[in-house]
Scaffold this motif. Structure first.
Motif, PDB file in Angstrom:
ATOM      1  N   LEU A  93       0.826  -1.208   0.186  1.00 37.10           N
ATOM      2  CA  LEU A  93       0.052   0.044   0.016  1.00 37.10           C
ATOM      3  C   LEU A  93       0.981   1.328   0.077  1.00 37.10           C
ATOM      4  N   CYS A  94       0.520   2.383  -0.757  1.00 40.10           N
ATOM      5  CA  CYS A  94       1.086   3.629  -0.902  1.00 40.10           C
ATOM      6  C   CYS A  94      -0.056   4.709  -1.064  1.00 40.10           C
ATOM      7  N   THR A  95       0.422   5.948  -1.294  1.00 40.45           N
ATOM      8  CA  THR A  95      -0.708   6.702  -1.458  1.00 40.45           C
ATOM      9  C   THR A  95      -1.356   6.810  -2.695  1.00 40.45           C
ATOM     10  N   HIS A  96      -0.721   6.850  -3.757  1.00 31.31           N
ATOM     11  CA  HIS A  96      -1.277   6.834  -5.141  1.00 31.31           C
ATOM     12  C   HIS A  96      -1.262   5.506  -5.887  1.00 31.31           C
ATOM     13  N   ASN A  97      -0.753   4.514  -5.255  1.00 30.55           N
ATOM     14  CA  ASN A  97      -0.580   3.129  -6.005  1.00 30.55           C
ATOM     15  C   ASN A  97      -0.277   3.289  -7.451  1.00 30.55           C
ATOM     16  N   ALA A  98       0.557   4.181  -7.607  1.00 29.20           N
ATOM     17  CA  ALA A  98       1.392   4.550  -8.917  1.00 29.20           C
ATOM     18  C   ALA A  98       2.766   4.552  -9.005  1.00 29.20           C
ATOM     19  N   GLY A  99       3.354   4.318  -8.010  1.00 25.61           N
ATOM     20  CA  GLY A  99       4.805   4.020  -8.014  1.00 25.61           C
ATOM     21  C   GLY A  99       5.283   3.190  -7.199  1.00 25.61           C
ATOM     22  N   ARG A 100       5.652   3.224  -5.779  1.00 32.19           N
ATOM     23  CA  ARG A 100       6.264   2.461  -4.862  1.00 32.19           C
ATOM     24  C   ARG A 100       5.463   1.006  -4.812  1.00 32.19           C
ATOM     25  N   SER A 120      -2.018  -4.864  -4.553  1.00 32.14           N
ATOM     26  CA  SER A 120      -1.314  -3.270  -4.142  1.00 32.14           C
ATOM     27  C   SER A 120      -2.589  -2.468  -4.155  1.00 32.14           C
ATOM     28  N   GLY A 121      -2.596  -1.382  -3.515  1.00 26.73           N
ATOM     29  CA  GLY A 121      -3.589  -0.424  -3.476  1.00 26.73           C
ATOM     30  C   GLY A 121      -3.089   0.954  -2.928  1.00 26.73           C
ATOM     31  N   GLY A 122      -3.853   1.828  -3.061  1.00 30.04           N
ATOM     32  CA  GLY A 122      -3.518   3.407  -2.614  1.00 30.04           C
ATOM     33  C   GLY A 122      -4.635   4.010  -1.767  1.00 30.04           C
ATOM     34  N   SER A 123      -4.109   4.852  -0.856  1.00 33.77           N
ATOM     35  CA  SER A 123      -5.363   5.686   0.018  1.00 33.77           C
ATOM     36  C   SER A 123      -5.898   6.714  -0.996  1.00 33.77           C
ATOM     37  N   GLU A 124      -5.193   7.194  -1.959  1.00 29.30           N
ATOM     38  CA  GLU A 124      -5.926   8.198  -2.894  1.00 29.30           C
ATOM     39  C   GLU A 124      -5.306   7.747  -4.307  1.00 29.30           C
ATOM     40  N   PRO A 125      -5.856   6.790  -4.911  1.00 24.04           N
ATOM     41  CA  PRO A 125      -5.373   6.224  -6.145  1.00 24.04           C
ATOM     42  C   PRO A 125      -5.265   7.210  -7.053  1.00 24.04           C
ATOM     43  N   VAL A 163       0.760  -6.706   5.501  1.00 25.24           N
ATOM     44  CA  VAL A 163       0.494  -5.448   4.799  1.00 25.24           C
ATOM     45  C   VAL A 163       1.683  -4.506   4.763  1.00 25.24           C
ATOM     46  N   VAL A 164       2.271  -4.400   3.843  1.00 27.07           N
ATOM     47  CA  VAL A 164       3.458  -3.268   3.614  1.00 27.07           C
ATOM     48  C   VAL A 164       2.927  -1.989   3.265  1.00 27.07           C
ATOM     49  N   THR A 165       3.259  -1.154   4.121  1.00 28.20           N
ATOM     50  CA  THR A 165       2.859   0.487   3.772  1.00 28.20           C
ATOM     51  C   THR A 165       3.981   1.307   3.579  1.00 28.20           C
ATOM     52  N   MET A 166       3.807   2.207   2.677  1.00 25.66           N
ATOM     53  CA  MET A 166       4.619   3.079   2.415  1.00 25.66           C
ATOM     54  C   MET A 166       4.269   4.279   1.920  1.00 25.66           C
ATOM     55  N   GLY A 167       4.087   5.332   3.110  1.00 27.77           N
ATOM     56  CA  GLY A 167       3.778   6.663   2.961  1.00 27.77           C
ATOM     57  C   GLY A 167       2.424   6.898   3.139  1.00 27.77           C
ATOM     58  N   CYS A 168       1.389   5.828   3.225  1.00 27.40           N
ATOM     59  CA  CYS A 168      -0.014   6.377   3.579  1.00 27.40           C
ATOM     60  C   CYS A 168      -0.252   6.582   4.991  1.00 27.40           C
ATOM     61  N   GLY A 169       0.575   6.659   5.680  1.00 28.17           N
ATOM     62  CA  GLY A 169       0.311   7.088   7.061  1.00 28.17           C
ATOM     63  C   GLY A 169      -0.854   6.601   8.043  1.00 28.17           C
ATOM     64  N   ASP A 170      -1.634   7.374   8.464  1.00 28.54           N
ATOM     65  CA  ASP A 170      -2.707   7.117   9.127  1.00 28.54           C
ATOM     66  C   ASP A 170      -3.863   6.704   8.507  1.00 28.54           C
ATOM     67  N   ILE A 185      10.139   4.894   2.165  1.00 24.56           N
ATOM     68  CA  ILE A 185      10.805   4.845   1.044  1.00 24.56           C
ATOM     69  C   ILE A 185      10.404   5.982   0.322  1.00 24.56           C
ATOM     70  N   ASP A 186      11.392   6.892  -0.483  1.00 32.79           N
ATOM     71  CA  ASP A 186      10.955   8.016  -1.024  1.00 32.79           C
ATOM     72  C   ASP A 186       9.774   7.799  -2.213  1.00 32.79           C
ATOM     73  N   ASP A 187       9.015   8.835  -2.173  1.00 29.50           N
ATOM     74  CA  ASP A 187       7.926   8.796  -3.283  1.00 29.50           C
ATOM     75  C   ASP A 187       8.703   9.049  -4.869  1.00 29.50           C
ATOM     76  N   PRO A 188       8.441   8.433  -5.561  1.00 32.87           N
ATOM     77  CA  PRO A 188       9.094   8.387  -6.959  1.00 32.87           C
ATOM     78  C   PRO A 188       8.380   9.539  -7.860  1.00 32.87           C
ATOM     79  N   ALA A 189       7.154   9.946  -7.435  1.00 33.61           N
ATOM     80  CA  ALA A 189       6.352  11.098  -8.016  1.00 33.61           C
ATOM     81  C   ALA A 189       7.194  12.160  -8.869  1.00 33.61           C
ATOM     82  N   GLY A 190       7.123  12.509  -9.986  1.00 37.94           N
ATOM     83  CA  GLY A 190       7.788  13.523 -10.574  1.00 37.94           C
ATOM     84  C   GLY A 190       9.151  13.183 -10.886  1.00 37.94           C
ATOM     85  N   LEU A 191       9.691  12.081 -10.478  1.00 40.11           N
ATOM     86  CA  LEU A 191      11.081  11.860 -10.728  1.00 40.11           C
ATOM     87  C   LEU A 191      11.478  11.508 -11.977  1.00 40.11           C
ATOM     88  N   SER A 192      12.726  11.743 -12.546  1.00 41.88           N
ATOM     89  CA  SER A 192      13.236  11.204 -13.651  1.00 41.88           C
ATOM     90  C   SER A 192      13.456   9.501 -13.285  1.00 41.88           C
TER      91      SER A 192
END
Length: 220
Positions: A93-100, A120-125, A163-170, A185-192
């Motif tokens: 699980l992470c925030t957008h389920n688009a990277g990590r 996998s899934g996201g709190s704000e897909p 359940v492995v969480t990465m950045g989705c917090g509460d 783990i750092d969020d890859p959003a917007g990175l090269s």
């Protein structure tokens, strides 16, 4: 039915209705003897609603709904004891389920093969998978381009052994009796792609360690 769901139902085209009917038929055959037609349709249409308010490619909605409904029904079957094959189930699980979480899923499926199950899934897909994440994983011979951001649901979380969480917090769900790990783990959003590579490599290291802890042999 909610106002949003009612509006979505009104906006479904004839082709989409036919596609959903075909999807329901396939799912009914797959889960024959486990779940009835009404349950299948309820999961399929609620899955469709999850994507209809945000998806940018309407023609793909029935396919996304079918794939998500299948995952949810398989999870529910595990929770209710209809299907237990002894394989560990891991949910990333992470925030957008688009990277990590998608990279972690890609590595896990690639390395574990048929010896374990991962979702996998996201709190704000988000709307689509991070292109840099897709490119970075392709460098390792792993194609995550066909994946799609999606929310988590109760049955999916309850079916997981880990359940492995990465950045989705509460926002991350918590169920008693489930093993939880938080990967900082750092969020890859917007990175090269170059900047995503270290994130990708760290995720691979952690996935390999998790497989070892679960006694799941890495096939590669």
């Amino acid at each position: 039915m909610t106002d949003i769901s009612a509006r979505i139902q009104q906006e479904i085209t004839l082709d989409q209705q036919l596609a959903l009917h075909t999807a329901a038929t396939r799912l009914a055959a797959e889960f024959d003897g486990i779940y009835g037609t009404e349950t299948i349709k309820r999961f399929l249409h609620s899955s469709y609603d999850q994507f209809a308010t945000a998806a940018s490619i309407p023609n793909y909605l029935p396919l996304l709904a079918e794939r998500f409904a299948r995952q949810r029904l398989r999870a529910l079957a595990r929770v209710e004891g209809h299907h237990r094959d002894g394989r560990p189930v891991v949910l990333f699980l992470c925030t957008h389920n688009a990277g990590r979480s998608q990279m972690a899923l890609g590595f896990f499926v690639h390395l574990a093969g048929d010896h374990a199950v991962a979702w996998s899934g996201g709190s704000e897909p988000g709307i689509e998978i991070n292109p840099s994440a897709i490119a970075a994983m392709a460098e390792r011979g792993i194609d995550i381009s066909e994946e799609f951001p999606k929310p988590w649901t109760d049955e999916v979380v309850r079916a997981a052994d880990v359940v492995v969480t990465m950045g989705c917090g509460d926002a991350c769900p918590v169920f008693p009796g489930t093993r939880y790990e938080n990967w900082d783990i750092d969020d890859p959003a917007g990175l090269s792609v170059a900047d995503v590579r270290p994130i990708r490599d760290e995720i691979e290291r952690r996935v390999r360690r998790l497989l070892d802890e679960l006694d799941v042999p890495a096939t590669r």
